[in-house]
Design a protein around this motif. Sequence first.
Motif, PDB file in Angstrom:
ATOM      1  N   THR A 107       1.219   5.532  -0.117  1.00  0.00           N
ATOM      2  CA  THR A 107       0.540   6.798   0.158  1.00  0.00           C
ATOM      3  C   THR A 107       1.258   7.945  -0.548  1.00  0.00           C
ATOM      4  O   THR A 107       1.246   9.089  -0.094  1.00  0.00           O
ATOM      5  N   ARG A 134       0.857  -1.186   0.000  1.00  0.00           N
ATOM      6  CA  ARG A 134       0.000   0.000   0.000  1.00  0.00           C
ATOM      7  C   ARG A 134       0.890   1.231   0.000  1.00  0.00           C
ATOM      8  O   ARG A 134       1.774   1.373   0.842  1.00  0.00           O
ATOM      9  N   THR A 181      -2.127  -1.728 -10.330  1.00  0.00           N
ATOM     10  CA  THR A 181      -2.450  -0.835  -9.213  1.00  0.00           C
ATOM     11  C   THR A 181      -3.959  -0.667  -9.068  1.00  0.00           C
ATOM     12  O   THR A 181      -4.726  -0.766 -10.038  1.00  0.00           O
ATOM     13  N   SER A 182      -4.362  -0.389  -7.822  1.00  0.00           N
ATOM     14  CA  SER A 182      -5.758  -0.093  -7.519  1.00  0.00           C
ATOM     15  C   SER A 182      -5.832   1.197  -6.707  1.00  0.00           C
ATOM     16  O   SER A 182      -5.115   1.351  -5.721  1.00  0.00           O
ATOM     17  N   THR A 183      -6.707   2.089  -7.115  1.00  0.00           N
ATOM     18  CA  THR A 183      -6.935   3.331  -6.368  1.00  0.00           C
ATOM     19  C   THR A 183      -8.264   3.296  -5.629  1.00  0.00           C
ATOM     20  O   THR A 183      -8.678   4.300  -5.048  1.00  0.00           O
ATOM     21  N   THR A 184      -8.920   2.129  -5.642  1.00  0.00           N
ATOM     22  CA  THR A 184     -10.252   2.012  -5.048  1.00  0.00           C
ATOM     23  C   THR A 184     -10.310   0.982  -3.924  1.00  0.00           C
ATOM     24  O   THR A 184     -11.382   0.501  -3.588  1.00  0.00           O
ATOM     25  N   ASN A 243       2.398   7.749  -7.102  1.00  0.00           N
ATOM     26  CA  ASN A 243       1.015   7.505  -7.465  1.00  0.00           C
ATOM     27  C   ASN A 243       0.855   6.076  -7.999  1.00  0.00           C
ATOM     28  O   ASN A 243       1.004   5.128  -7.246  1.00  0.00           O
ATOM     29  N   THR A 244       0.609   5.888  -9.296  1.00  0.00           N
ATOM     30  CA  THR A 244       0.415   4.527  -9.826  1.00  0.00           C
ATOM     31  C   THR A 244       1.620   4.045 -10.648  1.00  0.00           C
ATOM     32  O   THR A 244       1.492   3.067 -11.390  1.00  0.00           O
ATOM     33  N   VAL A 301      -2.781   3.990  -2.781  1.00  0.00           N
ATOM     34  CA  VAL A 301      -2.727   3.150  -3.974  1.00  0.00           C
ATOM     35  C   VAL A 301      -2.193   1.779  -3.568  1.00  0.00           C
ATOM     36  O   VAL A 301      -1.175   1.689  -2.865  1.00  0.00           O
ATOM     37  N   SER A 312      -4.388   9.886  -2.729  1.00  0.00           N
ATOM     38  CA  SER A 312      -5.114   8.858  -1.992  1.00  0.00           C
ATOM     39  C   SER A 312      -4.311   7.564  -2.036  1.00  0.00           C
ATOM     40  O   SER A 312      -3.447   7.398  -2.900  1.00  0.00           O
ATOM     41  N   GLY A 332       0.535   9.263  -3.417  1.00  0.00           N
ATOM     42  CA  GLY A 332      -0.376  10.132  -4.156  1.00  0.00           C
ATOM     43  C   GLY A 332      -1.378  10.806  -3.246  1.00  0.00           C
ATOM     44  O   GLY A 332      -1.268  10.789  -2.009  1.00  0.00           O
TER      45      GLY A 332
END
Length: 404
Positions: free
Chosen positions: A307, A305, A334-337, A399-400, A313, A311, A309
């Motif tokens: 941080t 996990r 990657t997952s942002t959700t 980020n991703t 990722v 939110s 970004g």
Amino acid sequence: METQSTVYTAEPRTPMLTHHPEPASGRESPEPDTAVEAEKGFIDKQPASRKRRLWRWIGFGCGALAVVALILGLALHFALLRRSNAPPVTTYHTPGSVVNTWIGGPVVATNFADPAFIEVNGTYYAFATNRYVNPHPDQVNIQIAVSTDFSTWNLTGVDALPHVGNWSTGSYVWAPDVIQLDDGSFVMYYSARHSIKLKHHCVGVATSKNIMGPYTPEAQPLVCPLSAGGAIDPDGFQDADGTRYLIYKIDGNSLNNITGTENPTPLMLQQVSTDDGFTLIGGPTQLLDRTKADGPLIEAPSLMRSTSGASPVYVLFFSSNVFTTFHYDVSYATSTTGVKGPYTRSDQPLLQTGDDTGRLFGPGGLDVGVGGQKVVFHSGYNGGSIVRQLWTGEIAVDNTTVYI
């Protein structure tokens, strides 16, 4: 191998100027070298036999000087070669930090495939698949290498899992991972050949009060979907809220020779108890499956996990294609959700054959540490896959996007 974040910069070379004195006039020459002339005159005055001996000694001296020069030149060459083998360092500026990324190895030169590592009280412990591909009298089920600096590693020779669960034949013990519970004890996930369905593996679990073991196996497998091909490559993950998960691969490609078709090899997420690390909670969630570009499989999941970004990722590392070929690689999605996805694949692999100036062959099995920066993985020795050596590195996540 050096793992310090050191960049070697060549100093600019200063030209060497040679001064030749101007003659007094255009027709005059510089003064003769009187020492050379004196030596030549001395030799000319000697008898013929003595002249030969003198020239012989002079020749011998020149030869000796040439040998010394050659030795010194070779010593300098190898010193510079060792210096050039320091892993190249790339600096990335991520939000709130500056991160140096690198890869280096091999740090264990013998077979140390499918590695995973954990840091305990400032010491790093790496665990790996059994050393020999086939049953062997000196077989070690789960290998251990230890390092205090993530740079120099010592292969201990200790078998962390001398005995596997009764559900297994006790052979082909693969891809371990070790987590530490809140009470300080340790849980090892591993995969081994099923005692009845010999073409398939299942995921087992073992526990120990000591990081080095010996680990005591549970009598029954933890995950064993035999009808789907079994399960391998377990990896533990703890989310920011303390929830624990087990990620693994359904080994569908083990059915390919039976069904005559290529089967799914999804990577699955299974919640487990925070108390013991292995009691299953609910059912598994599929995170990712192979595509045509992956060849017959994806495998070797590892989850982190980030941080970096705006939110959180979630980054899911995995390998695709077959480990015996140069197509084997380390990729990521990657997952942002949330931890359960959906996951979006990166456009390019993170590591592939030919990386690190051609030194990597079929890199795979990457495991990311709890801090989300240090990683271990294996790479084939000398352009082959029989010996897969341990490599280390550090990544940066923006980020991703993952950099190494």
